[in-house]
Design a protein around this motif. Structure first.
Motif, PDB file in Angstrom:
ATOM      1  N   SER A  11      10.290  61.910  36.422  1.00 46.20           N
ATOM      2  CA  SER A  11      11.724  61.667  36.553  1.00 46.20           C
ATOM      3  C   SER A  11      12.299  61.770  35.155  1.00 46.20           C
ATOM      4  N   HIS A 518      16.643  57.042  45.616  1.00 47.29           N
ATOM      5  CA  HIS A 518      16.457  57.651  44.306  1.00 47.29           C
ATOM      6  C   HIS A 518      16.710  59.146  44.427  1.00 47.29           C
ATOM      7  N   THR A 580       9.026  55.550  36.107  1.00 49.16           N
ATOM      8  CA  THR A 580      10.223  56.040  35.414  1.00 49.16           C
ATOM      9  C   THR A 580       9.937  56.633  34.048  1.00 49.16           C
ATOM     10  N   ARG A 780      20.850  54.144  37.291  1.00 57.68           N
ATOM     11  CA  ARG A 780      19.700  54.881  36.768  1.00 57.68           C
ATOM     12  C   ARG A 780      20.099  55.829  35.653  1.00 57.68           C
TER      13      ARG A 780
END
Length: 984
Positions: A11, A518, A580, A780
């Motif tokens: 990500s 997400h 992450t 995010r």
């Protein structure tokens, strides 16, 4: 292009999304040794040296550190609660002793949150160890007891139950306790050193300074005559000229600063040590050393100065060639980290920027020094003595008083008084308020309180300043995530795609209830947890397929069209988390009651460019995921975060929170290790945020009011080394958050009506923004939130009529000026979506896909005349016309002139005749005299509903009433704006 996508990290890199967390930017500790001309060692000391240079960060690649915004830490208008919220208002004070027989005081006030009509209980607990401050929500249907307030402050056992104090004079004693936190005014030493001078005797013996030194002093402040000076004097003699005839003085962001300049203090030819000069500068916590000469010449070292009191030295050098200043900071080893960190290189060509940076750095440095053992122990002894003395004075009187009101000590905080005593209680409250207001005015005139009037409050753009993203959003938001510059939102009406200024597009209908999602653009994936209870599942979609459906305007998909997108074994899941940080593959951990399922994305599909390109955009990506293993826990997790190990092989961990603890679970073996145990009766878990300081894993554990950082060291034989470390730290929020967001150097806590912004490195408060009915939507990448804004409307009746309807316990109309964020009577509240760009918070651009799934569209706005204007961008939180309108309404309400509006043309003419207070051309500085402070205090008394004028000029009040409301566009608002978030 596809190969580029699949070769990137799983990500977006954590550093690109949150900024960089490193304490190396605040310097490193060195042993500094000074020697005499013969080379003999004279003194040595350990100091943290900040010079803004680092061999690691010499380039400008993403992830390197650059200059951050300059902020005062723990500003008094946010931390001096008793002066700000309590003094001069009806509140209650209690006295008691804890289980160890240590006396304590508790103060409670019900007030609106900074004039935003958000009623809250502000509570202060005074103990010998310091003060503890919390906010508690107000509910008109649920009363709040003193016991519940003390329980929220982790004080459950008492030797003597709290009893209420009714004496109005208690306000004076509690104000003295608050003043022990530190002075609001500062005195800094300024030492002039010629080129080649290496001893303090040589430096203190300089009679005059150079031309560049004089320019530096002029940059710092004004030259004032000490004799007859009525402002803050910083220990200098203002009657007999025994400490010199002149000095340098300034006002910076409400703080009065007196500089002890070595060349301006008395010089003695007979005394080579210049004791009179050392008596002042040697007793300053912070000293500026202005050193002449080239950078190649011998540099100043703190060990050259014989002082046990000075903890911070700021070394300043001036370069004539490029007209710049270079800064270097020395802090004694025990001083906690304080900002702002120096830029790299620490060279300032903008002199005004340099001045602001130096003053903020020195003020923050002195505040940090007060937390060292040397000063904190003295402050604790003083607090203990004052609290015990006050307790002994009050307890005999409390025992003698036999009043029914004493019985409410453990009942409601603000109950209705019995009818028989109501008049007596109202008279007591009136006297209580009168004494408090007089004390507040006296403190302000004396100069012991910071002035809230900051002339640059609306000129400076703060990094947390928000932008309007979507107006009048009618739906309830469940969860959301950013998709390029758009926002994919799960609402009660289905899944919507929203872009700034464009109509929303429905992606899924309301049969698909998404609770968590997400958007992974680099992997072309959308992950969503849907439904609830036994029917909940984890779904995966291709973003390209979703985008194709939007572009071709296909039929809106429902829950029943997503059967092929369900991941196996995930039925009944209540929580999931993804990795992450940097990683070779996407990892998903799914919680199903007390079981954890580890699912990864198959790497063979990722490495094969051909197969990736041939995949149909409508094909479900379910087959790309594989089940790895199942891990059993003792309880269902409430919070879950994935922590990447240094190798990523068998050392990846899962942080889970349940019961009263945070545990670390090894993904490979399933073994769990205790990370932190919460020693409270009730635990409200908020978050566990993975933080990688200089590449090493750490965790920010957030629960109740506490945020604690724990470093997770490299693994030793498969087990993490979890032990107390000097790198660990913790701090407390003023209000229990429901979400915490990291955007280094900041950490933001979201509550139902405020955003509390602190620095991660030390937990110091920077700003508190009041946002009514706040809901965090996504964080995010850019931070999106939903909040209430007021649609224009006005309330009937004057301020006097409103005041007469208020009970003594209710904040009066004077304390509630009209504001665009407030939801006043007669106004229709609406919900808007706002965005805080992450690039503003972290201080640089974020490298991530910024292309919106929606086609770009030029948006035009319609003016009041109905004519479409040019496309607009939101550059300021409030327009100048809005500021003037707010200032006008507020001033009229304060002065009781709502029924007598002044025509704009007349007020503009009168404005020219009114002499204005002289402002310093230097930003943030105001030429303050005694009369100026009295006028400012008198003006502040208007905001409290007191029409007082203490100025010696009989025309002062008249001039203020005649001047145009637009004469005070910043000052009027800044009385209330310091905690108001900027909503564009």
């Amino acid at each position: 292009l596809m190969k580029c996508f699949y070769s990137s990290s799983v990500s977006e890199d954590l550093g690109c999304r949150r900024g960089e967390f490193s304490r190396k930017h605040y310097g490193s500790v060195e042993l500094l040794i000074s020697s005499d001309a013969d080379g003999a060692i004279q003194r040595a000391g350990r100091f943290r040296v900040e010079n803004g240079s680092s061999s690691e960060n010499t380039d400008c690649t993403p992830g390197t550190w650059h200059r951050t915004d300059v902020h005062l830490e723990n500003p008094e208008y946010h931390t001096r609660w008793y002066f700000k919220y309590f003094l001069g208002k009806v509140h209650q004070n209690y006295i008691g002793t804890d289980a160890e027989k240590n006396p304590f005081f508790l103060s409670v006030v019900l007030s609106d949150q900074n004039n935003q009509r958000v009623p809250q209980y502000h509570s202060i607990l005074w103990r010998k160890t310091g003060t503890q401050k919390i906010c508690l929500p107000y509910s008109p249907t649920k009363t709040l007891s003193v016991k519940s307030i003390l329980s929220a402050m982790s004080l459950d056992k008492f030797e003597k139950s709290p009893r209420e104090i009714f004496h109005p004079e208690i306000q004076k004693d509690l104000l003295v306790l608050e003043e022990q936190e530190g002075s609001v005014n500062f005195k800094f030493g300024v030492l002039y050193a010629k080129d080649g001078q290496l001893t303090d005797d040589e430096m203190f013996s300089n009679e005059i300074g150079s031309e560049s030194f004089q320019r530096f002093l002029h940059l710092l402040g004004d030259t004032i005559t000490l004799k007859g000076w009525t402002g803050y004097r910083g220990g200098l003699d203002t009657k007999n000229d025994t400490t010199g005839t002149c000095s340098i003085y300034t006002v910076f962001q409400g703080h009065e600063i007196m500089f002890h300049v070595s060349t301006m203090l008395p010089y003695s030819r007979e005394n080579k040590q210049q004791v009179e000069r050392k008596r002042h500068i040697g007793n300053d916590i912070v000293t500026i050393v202005f050193q002449e000469g080239e950078e190649s010449s011998p540099a100043f070292k703190p060990s050259m100065i014989r002082s046990h009191f000075t903890h911070i030295f700021a070394l300043v050098r001036y370069n004539k060639q490029n007209d710049s200043y270079r800064l270097k900071i020395f802090s004694e080893e025990s001083v906690p980290l304080f900002g702002p960190p120096l830029p790299s290189p620490p060279v300032f060509t903008n002199h005004q920027e340099f001045r602001d940076f130096v003053l903020v750095k020195l003020i923050n440095g002195e505040k940090a020094t007060l937390e060292t053992p040397t000063f904190s122990q003295k402050r604790q002894r003083t607090l203990d003595m004052l609290i015990r003395s006050l307790y002994q004075d009050l307890m005999p009187d409390l025992h003698k008083v036999n009043n029914m009101l004493n019985r409410r000590s453990f009942s409601d905080v603000l109950p209705e008084s019995p009818k028989s005593t109501r008049k007596k209680e109202e008279a007591r409250q009136a006297e209580f308020v009168r004494l408090g207001q007089a004390l507040k005015l006296k403190t302000t005139v004396k100069g012991d309180a910071t002035a809230n009037l900051t002339t640059t409050s609306f000129c400076k753009k703060e990094p947390w300043e928000s932008q309007s993203f979507c107006s009048n959003f009618p739906h309830e938001v469940v969860c959301a995530d950013s998709w390029g510059q758009s926002l994919l939102v799960s609402t009660d009406a289905g899944i919507l795609l929203i872009d700034d200024g464009q109509p929303s597009v429905q992606v899924f209908d309301k049969t698909l209830q998404v609770k968590q999602m997400h958007v992974l653009e680099a992997l072309d994936l959308l992950i969503a947890r849907t439904d609830k209870g036994k029917d909940s599942r984890l779904l995966v979609f291709r973003l390209s397929a979703v985008q194709k459906g939007i572009e071709t305007k296909q039929m809106i998909r429902s829950k029943y069209d997503c059967r092929e997108n369900k991941l196996e074994r995930t039925k009944g899941c209540h929580l999931y988390a993804i990795n992450t940080h940097h990683g070779s593959a996407l990892r998903i951990v799914v919680a199903i009651r007390n079981k954890l399922l580890l699912i990864t994305k198959k790497s063979n599909l990722r490495s094969s460019l051909t197969s990736s390109c041939l995949l149909s955009s409508s094909e479900s990506p379910v087959e790309e995921f594989q089940y790895i293993r199942e891990i059993c826990l003792s309880d269902p997790p409430v919070v879950m975060t994935l922590v990447d190990g240094p190798t990523g092989d068998s050392d990846n961990m899962i942080c889970v929170a349940y019961r009263h603890q945070f545990d670390l679970v090894n993904e490979s073996t399933g073994e769990s290790y205790r990370l932190h145990h919460v020693e409270t009766n009730k635990v409200n878990f908020v978050a566990a945020i993975d933080v990688y300081e200089d590449g090493e894993a750490g965790l920010l554990l957030c629960y109740n009011y506490v945020c604690q950082y724990r470093k997770v060291y490299p693994f030793n034989g498969g087990c993490p080394l979890i032990q107390p470390s000097a790198y660990d730290f913790h701090f407390s929020w003023n209000q229990v958050p429901y979400a915490v967001v990291c955007a280094f150097p900041y950490i933001l806590a979201f509550t139902t009506d405020s955003i509390e912004i602190r620095l991660v490195v030390n937990g110091n408060l920077v700003h508190t923004a009041v946002v009514p009915e706040l809901q965090l939507v996504a964080s995010r990448s850019d931070i999106y939130f939903k909040a209430t804004a007021a649609v224009s409307g006005s309330s009937d009746g004057s301020s006097k009529e409103m005041s007469s309807r208020c009970s003594p316990q209710t904040p009066t109309a004077y304390e509630m000026p009209e504001c665009p964020l407030s939801s006043l009577e007669g106004e229709v509240p609406c919900k808007n979506l706002y965005k805080i760009p992450l690039s503003n918070l972290v201080g640089r651009s974020i490298e991530r896909p910024l292309k919106s799934p929606l086609a770009p569209k030029v948006i035009t706005t319609t003016t009041s005349s109905g004519i479409a204007s040019l496309p607009v961008t939101h550059s300021l939180s409030l327009s100048r016309m809005e500021i003037k309108e707010i200032a006008s309404r507020t001033r009229k309400e304060l002065l009781g002139l709502l029924d007598e509006p002044i025509p704009k043309t007349e007020s503009a003419q009168k404005q020219k005749k009114v002499p204005r207070r002289q402002s310093d051309p230097k930003q943030g500085a105001v030429r303050s005299t005694s009369s100026d402070r009295i006028i400012s205090s008198s003006f502040e008394s208007y905001s409290e509903g007191r029409h007082l004028s203490t100025s010696s000029d009989p025309n002062t009040l008249a001039n203020r009433e005649e001047s145009s409301p637009s004469s005070y566009p910043f000052q009027l608002i800044s009385l209330y704006d310091e905690d108001i978030i900027d909503l564009k």
